[in-house]
Design a protein around this motif. Structure first.
Motif, PDB file in Angstrom:
ATOM      1  N   CYS A   1       0.916  -1.242   0.018  1.00  0.00           N
ATOM      2  CA  CYS A   1      -0.050   0.007   0.202  1.00  0.00           C
ATOM      3  C   CYS A   1       0.933   1.180   0.111  1.00  0.00           C
ATOM      4  CB  CYS A   1      -0.882  -0.114   1.301  1.00  0.00           C
ATOM      5  SG  CYS A   1      -1.929  -1.456   1.250  1.00  0.00           S
ATOM      6  N   GLU A   2       0.500   2.294  -0.861  1.00  0.00           N
ATOM      7  CA  GLU A   2       1.194   3.381  -1.087  1.00  0.00           C
ATOM      8  C   GLU A   2       1.553   4.428   0.119  1.00  0.00           C
ATOM      9  OE1 GLU A   2       0.162   1.675  -4.729  1.00  0.00           O
ATOM     10  OE2 GLU A   2      -1.014   2.462  -3.051  1.00  0.00           O
ATOM     11  N   GLN A   3       0.450   4.330   1.248  1.00  0.00           N
ATOM     12  CA  GLN A   3       0.645   5.201   2.155  1.00  0.00           C
ATOM     13  C   GLN A   3       0.215   4.826   3.558  1.00  0.00           C
ATOM     14  OE1 GLN A   3      -0.560   8.380  -0.163  1.00  0.00           O
ATOM     15  NE2 GLN A   3      -2.413   7.263  -0.745  1.00  0.00           N
ATOM     16  N   ASP A   4       0.223   5.395   4.546  1.00  0.00           N
ATOM     17  CA  ASP A   4      -0.421   5.164   5.824  1.00  0.00           C
ATOM     18  C   ASP A   4      -1.152   6.481   6.338  1.00  0.00           C
ATOM     19  OD1 ASP A   4       1.068   6.030   8.480  1.00  0.00           O
ATOM     20  OD2 ASP A   4       2.683   5.661   6.771  1.00  0.00           O
ATOM     21  N   LEU A   5      -2.070   6.081   7.111  1.00  0.00           N
ATOM     22  CA  LEU A   5      -2.802   7.348   7.637  1.00  0.00           C
ATOM     23  C   LEU A   5      -2.109   8.261   8.554  1.00  0.00           C
ATOM     24  CD1 LEU A   5      -5.844   8.293   6.802  1.00  0.00           C
ATOM     25  CD2 LEU A   5      -6.514   6.928   8.975  1.00  0.00           C
ATOM     26  N   ALA A   6      -1.145   7.709   9.305  1.00  0.00           N
ATOM     27  CA  ALA A   6      -0.374   8.660  10.106  1.00  0.00           C
ATOM     28  C   ALA A   6       0.519   9.416   9.216  1.00  0.00           C
ATOM     29  CB  ALA A   6       0.300   7.666  11.151  1.00  0.00           C
TER      30      ALA A   6
ATOM     31  N   LEU B   1      -3.595   1.634   6.419  1.00  0.00           N
ATOM     32  CA  LEU B   1      -2.843   1.933   5.350  1.00  0.00           C
ATOM     33  C   LEU B   1      -3.894   2.383   4.146  1.00  0.00           C
ATOM     34  CD1 LEU B   1      -0.304  -1.085   5.149  1.00  0.00           C
ATOM     35  CD2 LEU B   1      -0.162   1.156   6.207  1.00  0.00           C
ATOM     36  N   LEU B   2      -3.478   3.140   3.193  1.00  0.00           N
ATOM     37  CA  LEU B   2      -4.285   3.518   2.036  1.00  0.00           C
ATOM     38  C   LEU B   2      -3.591   3.126   0.769  1.00  0.00           C
ATOM     39  CD1 LEU B   2      -5.689   7.035   3.154  1.00  0.00           C
ATOM     40  CD2 LEU B   2      -6.945   4.987   2.653  1.00  0.00           C
ATOM     41  N   THR B   3      -4.406   2.497  -0.219  1.00  0.00           N
ATOM     42  CA  THR B   3      -3.821   2.227  -1.394  1.00  0.00           C
ATOM     43  C   THR B   3      -4.117   3.656  -2.321  1.00  0.00           C
ATOM     44  OG1 THR B   3      -5.813   1.729  -2.478  1.00  0.00           O
ATOM     45  CG2 THR B   3      -4.432   0.069  -1.218  1.00  0.00           C
ATOM     46  N   ASP B   4      -3.321   3.759  -3.637  1.00  0.00           N
ATOM     47  CA  ASP B   4      -3.608   5.004  -4.523  1.00  0.00           C
ATOM     48  C   ASP B   4      -5.121   5.017  -5.070  1.00  0.00           C
ATOM     49  OD1 ASP B   4      -1.373   6.110  -4.236  1.00  0.00           O
ATOM     50  OD2 ASP B   4      -0.328   5.476  -5.999  1.00  0.00           O
ATOM     51  N   LYS B   5      -5.947   3.831  -4.805  1.00  0.00           N
ATOM     52  CA  LYS B   5      -7.147   3.741  -5.320  1.00  0.00           C
ATOM     53  C   LYS B   5      -8.087   4.055  -3.930  1.00  0.00           C
ATOM     54  CE  LYS B   5      -6.307   0.715  -8.874  1.00  0.00           C
ATOM     55  NZ  LYS B   5      -6.582  -0.708  -9.628  1.00  0.00           N
TER      56      LYS B   5
ATOM     57  N   GLU C   1     -12.709   5.412  -4.741  1.00  0.00           N
ATOM     58  CA  GLU C   1     -11.892   5.651  -5.882  1.00  0.00           C
ATOM     59  C   GLU C   1     -11.720   7.408  -5.967  1.00  0.00           C
ATOM     60  OE1 GLU C   1     -15.954   4.307  -7.148  1.00  0.00           O
ATOM     61  OE2 GLU C   1     -14.336   3.633  -6.078  1.00  0.00           O
ATOM     62  N   MET C   2     -12.625   8.188  -5.460  1.00  0.00           N
ATOM     63  CA  MET C   2     -12.562   9.620  -5.452  1.00  0.00           C
ATOM     64  C   MET C   2     -11.800  10.114  -4.496  1.00  0.00           C
ATOM     65  SD  MET C   2     -14.163   9.878  -8.094  1.00  0.00           S
ATOM     66  CE  MET C   2     -14.608  11.790  -7.935  1.00  0.00           C
ATOM     67  N   MET C   3     -11.233   9.485  -3.397  1.00  0.00           N
ATOM     68  CA  MET C   3     -10.422   9.992  -2.360  1.00  0.00           C
ATOM     69  C   MET C   3      -9.032  10.313  -3.170  1.00  0.00           C
ATOM     70  SD  MET C   3     -11.230   9.414   0.877  1.00  0.00           S
ATOM     71  CE  MET C   3      -9.687   9.270   1.688  1.00  0.00           C
ATOM     72  N   PRO C   4      -8.298  11.511  -2.612  1.00  0.00           N
ATOM     73  CA  PRO C   4      -7.191  11.964  -3.319  1.00  0.00           C
ATOM     74  C   PRO C   4      -6.264  10.855  -2.870  1.00  0.00           C
ATOM     75  CG  PRO C   4      -7.796  13.257  -1.129  1.00  0.00           C
ATOM     76  CD  PRO C   4      -8.970  12.188  -1.461  1.00  0.00           C
ATOM     77  N   SER C   5      -5.268  10.991  -3.730  1.00  0.00           N
ATOM     78  CA  SER C   5      -4.057   9.664  -3.747  1.00  0.00           C
ATOM     79  C   SER C   5      -2.799  10.351  -2.849  1.00  0.00           C
ATOM     80  CB  SER C   5      -3.480   9.331  -5.411  1.00  0.00           C
ATOM     81  OG  SER C   5      -3.159  10.346  -5.900  1.00  0.00           O
ATOM     82  N   PHE C   6      -2.615  11.655  -2.708  1.00  0.00           N
ATOM     83  CA  PHE C   6      -1.648  12.059  -1.942  1.00  0.00           C
ATOM     84  C   PHE C   6      -0.195  11.775  -2.457  1.00  0.00           C
ATOM     85  CE2 PHE C   6      -5.385  12.497   0.748  1.00  0.00           C
ATOM     86  CZ  PHE C   6      -5.486  13.514   0.787  1.00  0.00           C
ATOM     87  N   PRO C   7       0.227  11.651  -3.545  1.00  0.00           N
ATOM     88  CA  PRO C   7       1.443  11.056  -3.937  1.00  0.00           C
ATOM     89  C   PRO C   7       2.690  11.860  -3.393  1.00  0.00           C
ATOM     90  CG  PRO C   7       0.670  12.440  -6.025  1.00  0.00           C
ATOM     91  CD  PRO C   7      -0.591  12.357  -4.712  1.00  0.00           C
TER      92      PRO C   7
END
Length: 345
Positions: free
Chosen positions: A115-120, A165-169, A328-334
């Protein structure tokens, strides 16, 4: 205990096996089939790396299990985490893809979806908070994952924003099952020293040895409050300070709102701070009545009255405007992805 010394899993070749843990190395893939890229975090019982599966040509997360041994030599904590992850399949729970080994029993690795990112890390780096629609999207996914775990009689016991965790989707995944346990009915005593302090339920702070899925729901309430405020809701420095922060928001518990409260043994040694008011509506002034009810339901002092994941999902709060956005409408925050360490050679 005997069951914990046997591992049930499906090998890379699709064969379902049931073997004693000490026989595992000859039955699984080798860690040499993966290229470690960098270290992305550290769980309760292991270090997590980003890696490339050289066979499947895909990016995965690899967690090296700390094989802490019990008196009889069996690495019980590692086995429990593996067995729990292998028994769970849900879109909002991080998926275990494989179990791989190094040169010895001391080197056991879990291969999980990446997963690309975590909430913290997102909360630490975002200048503004998530919108209410986005918060609802996150919480619905969390409650769905918890509903599945709790129906499977699994209590996570360490829910916090860094373990989400949050995925890019925009798909949320509950991760790090190093402290997770299977619960039973009736509940059996377990050590109260679980759950990171800021998310620890009052029954644990007051040293109740009976743990139920309600401790996960309290932690979910702390996460919801943190998303609203863009900062931890109860950032206690000590267990006593943690209790005081909880009482400041919710008032002092008593036998009317918590059945059996005065019978908790630790209360014979000290008295709690006196504060008679529930201040949720004063802290969360912008929140609708339905939203305030959700928080109050998650923060019921009596764990037997606390909201279940299923009840939380049925709340009218998630049916009123602003409606939850789709994942899928959540921002991905790259720009806020999990910070990478130095590449591991």
């Amino acid at each position: 205990m005997e069951e914990d010394k046997v591992l049930h899993f499906t090998t890379f070749y699709g064969q379902s096996v049931e073997i004693p843990f000490e026989q595992l190395p000859g039955q699984s893939r080798s860690i040499h089939e993966f290229d470690k890229l960098d270290r992305v975090g550290e769980g309760t019982y292991g270090i997590v790396y980003r890696a490339k599966d050289k066979v499947k040509n895909e990016i995965v997360a690899i967690k090296k299990i700390r094989m802490e041994r019990e008196k009889d030599g069996a690495p019980i904590s590692g086995i429990r985490e593996i067995r729990i992850l292998m028994s769970v399949r849900h879109e909002n729970v991080v998926q275990l893809l494989d179990v791989v080994v190094g040169r010895s029993l001391e080197s056991i690795f879990l291969v999980m979806e990446y997963c690309e990112q975590d909430l913290a890390s997102l909360l630490d780096n975002m200048q503004s908070s998530f919108s209410e629609a986005q918060i609802k999207c996150i919480m619905i996914q969390l409650f769905r994952g918890l509903q599945h775990l709790h129906k499977s009689f699994i209590v996570h016991r360490d829910l916090k924003v860094s373990n989400l965790l949050l995925t890019d989707k925009g798909c949320l995944k509950i991760a790090d099952f190093g402290l997770a346990r299977r619960c039973s009915v009736p509940a059996q005593p377990m050590t109260p020293q679980v759950v990171t302090l800021w998310y620890r339920a009052p029954e644990l702070l007051l040293q109740s040895k009976i743990q139920t899925t309600a401790i996960d729901m309290w932690a979910a309430g702390c996460i919801l409050g943190e998303l609203f405020l863009h900062k931890p809701l109860f950032p206690g420095r000590t267990e006593i300070h943690q209790l005081e922060l909880i009482i400041d928001l919710l008032g002092t518990p008593n036998d009317q709102i918590w059945d059996g409260f005065s019978d908790l043994p630790i209360l014979k040694n000290f008295s709690l701070k006196r504060q008679p008011y529930n201040n949720i509506k004063h802290v969360f002034t912008w929140l609708s009545a339905a939203g305030q009810r959700v928080l109050n339901f998650l923060f019921m002092y009596d764990p037997t009255r606390r909201a279940t994941a299923e009840e939380a999902l049925q709340s009218s709060y998630f049916k009123e405007n602003p409606l939850p956005c789709e994942p899928e409408m959540m921002p991905s925050f790259p720009q806020h992805r999990i910070r990478r360490g130095k590449d591991i050679k």
